[in-house]
Enzyme design. Structure first.
Site, mmCIF file in Angstrom:
data_model
loop_
_atom_site.group_PDB
_atom_site.id
_atom_site.type_symbol
_atom_site.label_atom_id
_atom_site.label_comp_id
_atom_site.label_asym_id
_atom_site.label_seq_id
_atom_site.Cartn_x
_atom_site.Cartn_y
_atom_site.Cartn_z
ATOM 1 N N HIS A 76 42.630 29.842 53.885
ATOM 2 C CA HIS A 76 42.453 28.735 52.926
ATOM 3 C C HIS A 76 42.255 27.426 53.674
ATOM 4 O O HIS A 76 42.924 27.176 54.688
ATOM 5 C CB HIS A 76 43.679 28.606 52.012
ATOM 6 N N TYR A 204 49.437 23.018 43.274
ATOM 7 C CA TYR A 204 50.788 22.459 43.113
ATOM 8 C C TYR A 204 50.684 21.429 41.991
ATOM 9 O O TYR A 204 49.939 20.451 42.113
ATOM 10 C CB TYR A 204 51.239 21.746 44.384
ATOM 11 N N LYS A 301 57.455 26.440 54.410
ATOM 12 C CA LYS A 301 57.857 26.326 55.811
ATOM 13 C C LYS A 301 58.886 27.360 56.274
ATOM 14 O O LYS A 301 59.052 27.550 57.474
ATOM 15 C CB LYS A 301 58.446 24.923 56.057
HETATM 16 P P1 FAS Z 1 65.788 36.612 56.778
HETATM 17 O O1 FAS Z 1 66.808 36.239 55.748
HETATM 18 O O2 FAS Z 1 64.416 36.975 56.347
HETATM 19 O O3 FAS Z 1 66.310 37.868 57.614
HETATM 20 C C1 FAS Z 1 67.678 37.955 57.984
HETATM 21 C C2 FAS Z 1 68.012 39.423 58.124
HETATM 22 O O4 FAS Z 1 69.385 39.519 58.538
HETATM 23 C C3 FAS Z 1 67.893 40.179 56.799
HETATM 24 O O5 FAS Z 1 67.127 41.342 56.964
HETATM 25 C C4 FAS Z 1 69.343 40.484 56.429
HETATM 26 O O6 FAS Z 1 69.483 41.720 55.751
HETATM 27 C C5 FAS Z 1 70.001 40.542 57.795
HETATM 28 N N1 FAS Z 1 71.452 40.315 57.736
HETATM 29 C C6 FAS Z 1 72.133 39.491 56.920
HETATM 30 N N2 FAS Z 1 73.467 39.606 57.141
HETATM 31 C C7 FAS Z 1 73.619 40.528 58.130
HETATM 32 C C8 FAS Z 1 74.724 41.088 58.795
HETATM 33 N N3 FAS Z 1 75.980 40.746 58.462
HETATM 34 N N4 FAS Z 1 74.505 42.001 59.758
HETATM 35 C C9 FAS Z 1 73.242 42.383 60.093
HETATM 36 N N5 FAS Z 1 72.129 41.890 59.479
HETATM 37 C C10 FAS Z 1 72.337 40.977 58.517
HETATM 38 N N6 FAS Z 1 59.888 30.835 52.483
HETATM 39 C C11 FAS Z 1 58.650 30.355 52.255
HETATM 40 O O7 FAS Z 1 58.062 29.771 53.171
HETATM 41 N N7 FAS Z 1 58.048 30.511 51.016
HETATM 42 C C12 FAS Z 1 58.649 31.187 49.988
HETATM 43 O O8 FAS Z 1 58.108 31.313 48.896
HETATM 44 C C13 FAS Z 1 59.936 31.740 50.197
HETATM 45 N N8 FAS Z 1 60.564 32.456 49.219
HETATM 46 C C14 FAS Z 1 61.821 32.951 49.457
HETATM 47 C C15 FAS Z 1 62.503 33.715 48.482
HETATM 48 C C16 FAS Z 1 63.790 34.209 48.720
HETATM 49 C C17 FAS Z 1 64.496 35.021 47.641
HETATM 50 C C18 FAS Z 1 64.431 33.936 49.948
HETATM 51 C C19 FAS Z 1 65.852 34.412 50.212
HETATM 52 C C20 FAS Z 1 63.769 33.206 50.929
HETATM 53 C C21 FAS Z 1 62.455 32.715 50.696
HETATM 54 N N9 FAS Z 1 61.757 32.007 51.680
HETATM 55 C C22 FAS Z 1 60.522 31.512 51.478
HETATM 56 C C23 FAS Z 1 62.347 31.777 52.950
HETATM 57 C C24 FAS Z 1 62.171 33.021 53.779
HETATM 58 O O9 FAS Z 1 60.813 33.343 53.873
HETATM 59 C C25 FAS Z 1 62.851 32.784 55.097
HETATM 60 O O10 FAS Z 1 62.526 31.523 55.620
HETATM 61 C C26 FAS Z 1 62.528 33.848 56.126
HETATM 62 O O11 FAS Z 1 62.813 35.100 55.575
HETATM 63 C C27 FAS Z 1 63.379 33.555 57.367
HETATM 64 O O12 FAS Z 1 63.360 34.674 58.171
HETATM 65 P P2 FAS Z 1 64.688 35.091 58.958
HETATM 66 O O13 FAS Z 1 65.243 33.918 59.642
HETATM 67 O O14 FAS Z 1 64.334 36.311 59.723
HETATM 68 O O15 FAS Z 1 65.780 35.433 57.831
HETATM 69 C C1 PHB Z 2 54.049 31.837 47.885
HETATM 70 O O1 PHB Z 2 52.874 32.236 47.821
HETATM 71 O O2 PHB Z 2 55.037 32.601 47.700
HETATM 72 C C2 PHB Z 2 54.319 30.393 48.203
HETATM 73 C C3 PHB Z 2 53.263 29.571 48.548
HETATM 74 C C4 PHB Z 2 53.514 28.242 48.840
HETATM 75 C C5 PHB Z 2 54.801 27.754 48.763
HETATM 76 C C6 PHB Z 2 55.865 28.596 48.422
HETATM 77 C C7 PHB Z 2 55.616 29.920 48.137
HETATM 78 O O3 PHB Z 2 55.053 26.447 49.026
#
Ligand code: FAS
Ligand code: PHB
Length: 394
Positions: A76, A204, A301
């Site tokens: 994009h 947005y 982010k």
């Molecule tokens: P993660 O949370 O992805 O990974 C951490 C891992 O550690 C998981 O697999 C978990 O199971 C594991 N863990 C936890 N406790 C543990 C323990 N006690 N022992 C062992 N393992 C354990 N970001 C965006 O940019 N756009 C979005 O739209 C967006 N939507 C999101 C929606 C949700 C519901 C959530 C929770 C986050 C969202 N995020 C979004 C943010 C997300 O993308 C995070 O920034 C990203 O997953 C970060 O990656 P990690 O740091 O690897 O953490």
């Molecule tokens: C998504 O596609 O899930 C998405 C895109 C942009 C954002 C957040 C989530 O800022």
């Protein structure tokens, strides 16, 4: 008596941060073992982020993890900002030469799992009682139970990549920890729908009823979000009510544009907060990704920051563990936090510009800010630089 395992880097968490870190370490000849609380299937299926910023795509390309992204992802040039009666395109490529890619975190995770499995990476899934120990010593270790067996994983360093609810962030002593947190007075209701996107790039939208966003996952799957009050029970929002609110807020019928509804296959409510914990390193424990920081998703982010952290952490740990050179490891926290705070600010800026608070004065400020960003080269370039992402190591 626990079974004793030994490796160079013990990684807690098999999300994007942990899995990518193991890949980057292996490329430097450093062995790691990952301990993950959930199953491989669960981790692979989680629905989360959707946007990869320029530096993330460049990094994935550089380590051979972008083949499917290049085939199935969608590049994009920018995004649309909208408010009632107006919609403006902000072109990142024109202003910064940097694009972004739409490629779900779910797909990134599947590519990481496939690559690590092919490399024979040791991952203990469905681990419980995961506890980092002796992080201030030269011989830290992680205890955990997996498959009914108690383990002691000894390593030179521990990488806490266990997200916002894992044990690593609390393994840093409270007396050396500083935290910042802001909880926003609204959440996102997110849906996945089996319908072709009604837009070529993300929209947005500011609207008096609340923020809305039109994203996508592919040519046949749309991803959309609505601002809702915190604590909103998902049951309150029928599929029809969701599509009606999205149509209103995204400007269905405005200048002939139509929002095409379709079958909703997933819906959830995601609270929004900003959070930073410093330092991101204590002794032989290094935090990366959501374990150290959380951003509201408005700036796209979260995932990209996790990638940027491990892009700095991998060479630092390779030097520390491989040759005892601690210079990059000693600089890791301060260097990572420069980008963290830039992304925290940008995510807060996008969130407060686009989400309604119910205060009429705020609404006028937001509309003025949106008009300025869309009419000023400086405003549009500022948004473009931050959204498309600054170079790694910024
Ligand atoms: P993660 O949370 O992805 O990974 C951490 C891992 O550690 C998981 O697999 C978990 O199971 C594991 N863990 C936890 N406790 C543990 C323990 N006690 N022992 C062992 N393992 C354990 N970001 C965006 O940019 N756009 C979005 O739209 C967006 N939507 C999101 C929606 C949700 C519901 C959530 C929770 C986050 C969202 N995020 C979004 C943010 C997300 O993308 C995070 O920034 C990203 O997953 C970060 O990656 P990690 O740091 O690897 O953490
Ligand atoms: C998504 O596609 O899930 C998405 C895109 C942009 C954002 C957040 C989530 O800022």
């Amino acid at each position: 008596m626990p079974t004793t395992l030994r490796t160079q880097v013990a990684i807690v968490g098999a999300g994007p941060a942990g899995m990518l870190l193991s890949h980057l370490l292996a490329a430097r000849g450093i062995e790691s073992v990952i301990v993950e609380a959930r199953s491989e299937e669960y981790v692979a299926a989680r629905i989360r982020a959707g946007i990869l910023e320029h530096s993330t795509v460049e990094l994935l390309r550089s380590v051979g993890l972008a083949d499917r992204l290049e085939r199935e992802g969608d590049e994009h040039r920018g995004i649309y900002l909208q408010w009632p009666t107006e919609r403006h395109h902000i072109d990142f490529v024109d202003r910064t030469g940097r694009s972004v890619w739409v490629y779900g975190q779910t797909e990134v995770q599947k590519d990481l799992i496939a690559a690590r499995n092919a490399a024979g990476q040791q991952v203990y899934y469905q681990a419980s009682e995961v506890v980092p120990h002796d992080v201030e010593s030269e011989t830290p270790y992680v205890t955990f139970t997996a498959g009914g067996v108690d383990h002691r994983l000894e390593a030179a360093v521990i990488a806490g990549c266990d997200g916002s609810f894992g044990p690593s962030r609390s393994a840093v002593p409270a007396e050396v920890t500083q935290t910042w947190e802001r909880v926003y007075p609204y959440s996102w209701l997110g849906i996945l729908a089996d319908v072709a996107p009604s837009t070529d790039e993300l929209i947005y939208a500011w609207h008096p009823d609340g923020f809305a966003m039109h994203s996508m996952r592919s040519a046949t799957v749309s991803r959309l979000y609505l601002q809702v009050p915190n604590g909103t029970p998902i049951e309150e929002w029928s599929d029809d009510r969701i599509w009606e609110a999205l149509a209103t807020r995204l400007g269905h019928g405005q200048d002939g544009w139509k929002l095409n509804p379709g079958p909703i296959t997933d819906k959830s409510v995601l609270p929004m907060r900003s959070y930073v914990q410093t330092p991101m390193r204590h002794g032989r424990l290094f935090l990366a990704g959501d374990a150290a920081h959380i951003v509201p998703p408005t700036g796209a982010k979260g995932l990209n920051l996790a990638v940027a952290d491990v892009a700095l952490l991998a060479p630092a740990l390779a030097d520390l563990v491989g040759s005892g050179d601690a210079r990059l490891a000693d600089a890791y926290s301060d260097r990572a936090l420069r980008r963290v705070w830039r992304c925290e600010h940008f995510s807060w800026w996008m969130t407060t510009m686009l989400h309604t608070s119910g205060d009429p004065f705020d609404a006028q400020l937001q509309l003025s800010q949106l008009r300025w960003v869309c009419s000023s080269e400086a405003g549009a370039t500022g948004l473009a630089e931050n959204y498309a992402g600054l170079p790694i190591g910024f």
